[in-house]
Design a protein around this motif. Structure first.
Motif, PDB file in Angstrom:
ATOM      1  N   LEU A   1       0.828  -1.204   0.000  1.00  0.00           N
ATOM      2  CA  LEU A   1       0.000   0.000   0.000  1.00  0.00           C
ATOM      3  C   LEU A   1       0.865   1.257   0.000  1.00  0.00           C
ATOM      4  N   ARG A   2       1.998   1.197   0.671  1.00  0.00           N
ATOM      5  CA  ARG A   2       2.889   2.355   0.737  1.00  0.00           C
ATOM      6  C   ARG A   2       3.573   2.621  -0.586  1.00  0.00           C
ATOM      7  N   ARG A   3       3.798   1.566  -1.364  1.00  0.00           N
ATOM      8  CA  ARG A   3       4.634   1.720  -2.551  1.00  0.00           C
ATOM      9  C   ARG A   3       3.859   1.818  -3.856  1.00  0.00           C
ATOM     10  N   LEU A   4       2.769   1.064  -3.954  1.00  0.00           N
ATOM     11  CA  LEU A   4       2.026   1.028  -5.221  1.00  0.00           C
ATOM     12  C   LEU A   4       1.173   2.269  -5.366  1.00  0.00           C
ATOM     13  N   PRO A   5       1.266   2.960  -6.497  1.00  0.00           N
ATOM     14  CA  PRO A   5       0.342   4.059  -6.720  1.00  0.00           C
ATOM     15  C   PRO A   5      -1.045   3.475  -6.997  1.00  0.00           C
ATOM     16  N   LEU A   6      -2.050   3.885  -6.226  1.00  0.00           N
ATOM     17  CA  LEU A   6      -3.370   3.261  -6.303  1.00  0.00           C
ATOM     18  C   LEU A   6      -4.478   4.287  -6.428  1.00  0.00           C
ATOM     19  N   ASP A   7      -5.593   3.853  -6.994  1.00  0.00           N
ATOM     20  CA  ASP A   7      -6.791   4.689  -7.055  1.00  0.00           C
ATOM     21  C   ASP A   7      -7.866   4.187  -6.111  1.00  0.00           C
ATOM     22  N   ILE A   8      -7.885   2.864  -5.936  1.00  0.00           N
ATOM     23  CA  ILE A   8      -8.965   2.229  -5.185  1.00  0.00           C
ATOM     24  C   ILE A   8      -8.391   1.128  -4.290  1.00  0.00           C
ATOM     25  N   VAL A   9      -8.917   1.028  -3.070  1.00  0.00           N
ATOM     26  CA  VAL A   9      -8.600  -0.117  -2.218  1.00  0.00           C
ATOM     27  C   VAL A   9      -9.899  -0.845  -1.922  1.00  0.00           C
ATOM     28  N   LYS A  10      -9.914  -2.148  -2.163  1.00  0.00           N
ATOM     29  CA  LYS A  10     -11.107  -2.934  -1.870  1.00  0.00           C
ATOM     30  C   LYS A  10     -10.887  -3.709  -0.579  1.00  0.00           C
ATOM     31  N   LEU A  11     -11.732  -3.439   0.406  1.00  0.00           N
ATOM     32  CA  LEU A  11     -11.608  -4.100   1.705  1.00  0.00           C
ATOM     33  C   LEU A  11     -12.184  -5.501   1.619  1.00  0.00           C
ATOM     34  N   ASP A  12     -11.381  -6.473   1.959  1.00  0.00           N
ATOM     35  CA  ASP A  12     -11.801  -7.859   1.861  1.00  0.00           C
ATOM     36  C   ASP A  12     -13.004  -8.141   2.760  1.00  0.00           C
ATOM     37  N   ARG A  13     -13.749  -9.129   2.317  1.00  0.00           N
ATOM     38  CA  ARG A  13     -14.926  -9.595   3.039  1.00  0.00           C
ATOM     39  C   ARG A  13     -14.630  -9.919   4.504  1.00  0.00           C
ATOM     40  N   SER A  14     -13.422 -10.406   4.788  1.00  0.00           N
ATOM     41  CA  SER A  14     -13.105 -10.753   6.181  1.00  0.00           C
ATOM     42  C   SER A  14     -13.088  -9.512   7.074  1.00  0.00           C
ATOM     43  N   LEU A  15     -12.906  -8.335   6.491  1.00  0.00           N
ATOM     44  CA  LEU A  15     -12.922  -7.096   7.280  1.00  0.00           C
ATOM     45  C   LEU A  15     -14.320  -6.504   7.394  1.00  0.00           C
ATOM     46  N   THR A  16     -15.156  -6.791   6.418  1.00  0.00           N
ATOM     47  CA  THR A  16     -16.479  -6.147   6.419  1.00  0.00           C
ATOM     48  C   THR A  16     -17.557  -7.076   6.973  1.00  0.00           C
TER      49      THR A  16
ATOM     50  N   VAL B   1     -13.718   0.600  -1.443  1.00  0.00           N
ATOM     51  CA  VAL B   1     -14.905  -0.206  -1.735  1.00  0.00           C
ATOM     52  C   VAL B   1     -14.940  -1.366  -0.748  1.00  0.00           C
ATOM     53  N   ALA B   2     -16.026  -1.501   0.002  1.00  0.00           N
ATOM     54  CA  ALA B   2     -16.177  -2.634   0.917  1.00  0.00           C
ATOM     55  C   ALA B   2     -16.712  -3.824   0.128  1.00  0.00           C
ATOM     56  N   GLU B   3     -16.045  -4.954   0.240  1.00  0.00           N
ATOM     57  CA  GLU B   3     -16.458  -6.154  -0.498  1.00  0.00           C
ATOM     58  C   GLU B   3     -17.340  -7.048   0.365  1.00  0.00           C
ATOM     59  N   GLY B   4     -18.128  -7.861  -0.285  1.00  0.00           N
ATOM     60  CA  GLY B   4     -18.897  -8.900   0.410  1.00  0.00           C
ATOM     61  C   GLY B   4     -19.991  -8.360   1.307  1.00  0.00           C
ATOM     62  N   VAL B   5     -20.587  -7.236   0.935  1.00  0.00           N
ATOM     63  CA  VAL B   5     -21.641  -6.642   1.760  1.00  0.00           C
ATOM     64  C   VAL B   5     -22.961  -7.361   1.485  1.00  0.00           C
ATOM     65  N   GLU B   6     -23.489  -7.989   2.522  1.00  0.00           N
ATOM     66  CA  GLU B   6     -24.689  -8.816   2.359  1.00  0.00           C
ATOM     67  C   GLU B   6     -25.880  -8.314   3.167  1.00  0.00           C
ATOM     68  N   THR B   7     -25.624  -7.618   4.285  1.00  0.00           N
ATOM     69  CA  THR B   7     -26.729  -7.301   5.192  1.00  0.00           C
ATOM     70  C   THR B   7     -26.876  -5.792   5.430  1.00  0.00           C
ATOM     71  N   ALA B   8     -28.072  -5.430   5.913  1.00  0.00           N
ATOM     72  CA  ALA B   8     -28.353  -4.039   6.266  1.00  0.00           C
ATOM     73  C   ALA B   8     -27.459  -3.602   7.427  1.00  0.00           C
ATOM     74  N   GLU B   9     -27.140  -4.542   8.333  1.00  0.00           N
ATOM     75  CA  GLU B   9     -26.273  -4.221   9.471  1.00  0.00           C
ATOM     76  C   GLU B   9     -24.884  -3.806   8.981  1.00  0.00           C
ATOM     77  N   GLN B  10     -24.392  -4.532   7.993  1.00  0.00           N
ATOM     78  CA  GLN B  10     -23.083  -4.178   7.433  1.00  0.00           C
ATOM     79  C   GLN B  10     -23.131  -2.790   6.800  1.00  0.00           C
ATOM     80  N   VAL B  11     -24.207  -2.532   6.073  1.00  0.00           N
ATOM     81  CA  VAL B  11     -24.343  -1.225   5.421  1.00  0.00           C
ATOM     82  C   VAL B  11     -24.346  -0.119   6.475  1.00  0.00           C
ATOM     83  N   ALA B  12     -25.094  -0.349   7.573  1.00  0.00           N
ATOM     84  CA  ALA B  12     -25.179   0.658   8.630  1.00  0.00           C
ATOM     85  C   ALA B  12     -23.807   0.895   9.260  1.00  0.00           C
TER      86      ALA B  12
END
Ligand code: C2E
Ligand code: MG
Ligand code: MG
Ligand code: MG
Length: 296
Positions: A196-211, A242-253
């Motif tokens: 993350l420190r080295r690669l020039p990036l536009d978007i980071v997608k947060l893995d399902r295990s985090l969301t 971008v949060a990945e693996g979003v399935e529920t209203a609770e996650q959205v909240a």
């Protein structure tokens, strides 16, 4: 094997889910054959899943995901054949097949409807740093007359990148052409913070295990705390999350509370063929626009 394969047991689990009776030993040859055949005969296909803005559900993009329904052995789960492709050196050809189809489909859509939707295409991290991925992207964009800003390349650090210096140079060249770069599955891979420190990036997608907040294991650093920290870091870096693996209203909240603005997951739509994604949208909005806002 790299990628989503995490040991022998993974294959057994997928095998039980799958309708067909594929067998590990024959997959490399079958995949090589499929990649040389006409797509209609090979069973290789591409499905698309929306990436949405949480506040109003607007479709920012669609992610192209490889699918394989072999004419004889039936459907092969994506993580299984992607791992086979990585292990056998076929991944470049698989990625290029998906890239070509994705650019073709999106270009057709934009020509008919206009708009600002982009397409995300996964590429193997092993290819970042090799000139062929840049050539493939350039060639594909020009053949389909697609502007580079409509293409996002997603890279997963599923194994340590062999030549990080070359990967960084390659990322810089892609971005200087206007192609955007996303780091996929953040939080699930290898030395992702270093990358993350080295690669020039536009978007980071947060893995399902985090969301996957409700199922958090008690004790230690909670996924929510990690998620919050990541959003803070991303903000500092000026990248879109971008949060990945979003399935529920609770996650959205929870994500909204934490200031996350974009999401992808079953709650917003499952991967499906381009044509049905389009017709579902046309039926629900009455406009047939991929983007949730008219006239964009
Ligand atoms: P990915 O790029 O992180 O893609 C998201 C995966 O999560 C997809 O699995 C998608 O179907 C699944 N998913 C989406 N929303 C949800 C949800 O709400 N809940 C759950 N449980 N799952 C969700 P899929 O299609 O099986 O692809 C698996 C992985 O295979 C992808 O993960 C990507 O790393 C890789 N892959 C797919 N297509 C390609 C390709 O063309 N080239 C390369 N190199 N890799 C690919
Ligand atoms: Mg992806
Ligand atoms: Mg991902
Ligand atoms: Mg993922």
């Amino acid at each position: 094997y790299v990628g989503k394969r995490r040991g022998k047991g993974t294959f057994v689990a997928y095998g039980q889910d799958a309708a067909g009776g594929y067998d590990d030993a024959t997959l490399p040859a079958l995949l090589a054959e499929a990649l040389s055949a006409e797509p209609a005969a090979s069973g290789l296909d591409v499905h698309y899943q929306p990436v949405v803005r949480i506040s109003d559900g607007r479709r920012e993009a669609v992610e192209a995901l490889a699918r394989w329904n072999h004419p004889v052995i039936g459907p092969v789960p994506t993580p299984v054949f992607v791992a086979v492709a990585e292990a056998t050196g076929l991944i470049g050809r698989l990625d290029d097949f998906v890239l070509d189809r994705a650019c073709h489909d999106l270009a057709g859509y934009l020509a008919a409807h206009g708009g600002d939707v982009s397409v995300h295409v996964n590429i193997s991290a092993s290819r970042l740093g090799q000139p062929d991925v840049e050539l493939a992207a350039d060639d594909c964009l020009s053949r389909h007359a697609l502007a580079p800003r409509h293409l996002v390349l997603e890279v997963t650090e599923s194994a340590p990148i062999a030549d990080p210096e070359a990967a960084v140079r390659s990322a810089k060249r892609l971005r200087s052409k206007g192609i955007r770069l996303a780091l996929d599955d953040f939080g699930a891979g290898y030395s992702t913070l270093a990358l993350l420190r080295r690669l020039p990036l536009d978007i980071v997608k947060l893995d399902r295990s985090l969301t996957d907040l409700p199922d958090a294991t008690p004790g230690g650093l909670s996924p929510e705390a990690l998620c919050r920290a990541m959003l803070w870091i991303a903000d500092e870096m000026g990248v879109m999350v971008v949060a990945e693996g979003v399935e529920t209203a609770e996650q959205v909240a929870a994500l909204t509370r934490m200031g996350c603005r974009y999401a992808q997951g079953y709650r917003y739509g499952r991967p499906e063929p381009f044509a049905s994604l389009f017709s579902a949208e046309a039926a629900s909005s009455g406009e047939g626009a991929l983007s949730g806002e008219a006239g964009l």
